[in-house]
Design a protein around this motif. Structure first.
Motif, PDB file in Angstrom:
ATOM      1  N   GLY A 292       0.447  -1.032   0.041  1.00  0.00           N
ATOM      2  CA  GLY A 292      -0.155  -0.055  -0.035  1.00  0.00           C
ATOM      3  C   GLY A 292       0.730   1.759  -0.064  1.00  0.00           C
ATOM      4  N   MET A 293       2.101   1.209  -0.537  1.00  0.00           N
ATOM      5  CA  MET A 293       2.387   2.166  -0.553  1.00  0.00           C
ATOM      6  C   MET A 293       2.930   2.693  -1.714  1.00  0.00           C
TER       7      MET A 293
ATOM      8  N   THR B   9      16.688  10.430  -5.200  1.00  0.00           N
ATOM      9  CA  THR B   9      15.929  10.142  -4.353  1.00  0.00           C
ATOM     10  C   THR B   9      14.901   9.146  -3.924  1.00  0.00           C
ATOM     11  N   ILE B  10      15.223   7.763  -4.445  1.00  0.00           N
ATOM     12  CA  ILE B  10      14.039   7.198  -4.628  1.00  0.00           C
ATOM     13  C   ILE B  10      13.379   7.173  -3.591  1.00  0.00           C
ATOM     14  N   LYS B  11      11.856   7.610  -2.959  1.00  0.00           N
ATOM     15  CA  LYS B  11      11.091   8.131  -1.716  1.00  0.00           C
ATOM     16  C   LYS B  11      10.144   6.752  -1.754  1.00  0.00           C
ATOM     17  N   THR B  12       9.786   5.628  -0.943  1.00  0.00           N
ATOM     18  CA  THR B  12       9.025   4.975  -0.946  1.00  0.00           C
ATOM     19  C   THR B  12       8.136   4.869   0.336  1.00  0.00           C
ATOM     20  N   PHE B  13       7.330   5.136   0.381  1.00  0.00           N
ATOM     21  CA  PHE B  13       6.328   5.589   1.849  1.00  0.00           C
ATOM     22  C   PHE B  13       4.311   5.106   1.319  1.00  0.00           C
ATOM     23  N   LYS B  14       4.235   5.380   2.280  1.00  0.00           N
ATOM     24  CA  LYS B  14       2.748   5.672   2.438  1.00  0.00           C
ATOM     25  C   LYS B  14       1.742   6.901   2.808  1.00  0.00           C
ATOM     26  N   PRO B  15       0.928   7.344   1.700  1.00  0.00           N
ATOM     27  CA  PRO B  15       0.149   8.824   2.148  1.00  0.00           C
ATOM     28  C   PRO B  15       0.273   9.215   2.910  1.00  0.00           C
ATOM     29  N   ASP B  16      -0.079   9.804   4.127  1.00  0.00           N
ATOM     30  CA  ASP B  16      -0.024  10.430   4.823  1.00  0.00           C
ATOM     31  C   ASP B  16      -0.978  12.277   4.839  1.00  0.00           C
TER      32      ASP B  16
END
Length: 237
Positions: A74-75, A83-90
């Motif tokens: 779910g990221m 810079t490669i950012k993998t994250f869950k939406p805030d």
């Protein structure tokens, strides 16, 4: 006429299919490993909780494998200057910009589609040890703030599908199955409103930021999650 198309250093990850086997690794560690193979690239991976006993990268580019594993958690994946950012939406973050109809908005178009809103997401897998099926499900995306005056759950009543069903034919843990279900529901809620807004150029907003929309009607006003930014420069502005 000369046209030059520039891409981020991350384009290196999109060329060349690979085969690799990973054991006892969290997906956030996997992201660091995939990205760390390339000079000029930096990983900014949000920590994941599930430790995978085994993962197979079969005839896939590192970029496609990265996207697949991010989606399973779910990221989202964003690239910014190497810079490669993998994250869950805030979606609870403060908006970095406000766009208001009648002042700063030049163009606005948006839509809702009840066909991509789910009442419930359910995934089923096979437990070979006990020789039986097991499942995971969710009714809503946790820690996700929707904007507009109608919820995804209300829109889902239009089609009224009992379960949006997923099947996993391999061996997977209950934790991983739940993460997959949660991710699919999150993407459904993110897709409740899709659209674009055109304003005067502003370099301080990036994909992953929040944008406050005002004066666009109760259906669409509120803090919207930004998934793409396009800057057009022409005619001196």
């Amino acid at each position: 006429q000369l046209m030059v198309e520039c891409r981020d250093e991350a384009v290196k990850m999109t060329v060349g299919r690979k085969n690799k086997y990973f054991e006892n690794v969290k997906d956030s560690q996997l992201f660091d490993d995939l990205i760390g193979q390339y000079s000029g690239l930096t990983s900014d991976a949000q920590d994941t909780t599930v430790t995978n006993k085994e993962l197979v990268q079969h005839h896939l580019t590192d970029w496609d494998f990265l996207l697949l594993r991010a989606e399973a958690n779910g990221m989202l994946v964003n690239v910014n200057d190497g810079t490669i950012k993998t994250f869950k939406p805030d979606t609870s973050a403060q908006p970095v910009l406000q766009a208001s109809y009648g002042t700063s908005i030049m163009e606005f178009e948006a839509e809702m589609d009840a066909r991509n809103q789910w009442k419930n997401v359910k995934a089923i897998s096979w437990d070979y040890a006990n020789q039986q099926l097991f499942d995971a499900d969710t009714d809503e995306a946790a820690s996700f703030t929707q904007h507009g005056n109608i919820s995804g759950a209300d829109l889902a009543k239009t089609i009224n599908l009992d379960h949006f069903q997923l099947h996993h034919s391999g061996h997977i843990t209950e934790q991983a199955l739940q993460a997959w279900v949660d991710g699919v529901m999150l993407r459904s809620r993110l897709a409740k409103i899709r659209g674009r807004v055109k304003i005067t150029g502003f370099s301080g907003i990036k994909p992953g930021d929040m944008l406050k929309l005002d004066g666009v009607g109760d259906r669409y006003k509120g803090n919207a999650f930004v998934t793409a930014v396009k800057q057009d420069i022409g005619n001196g502005s």
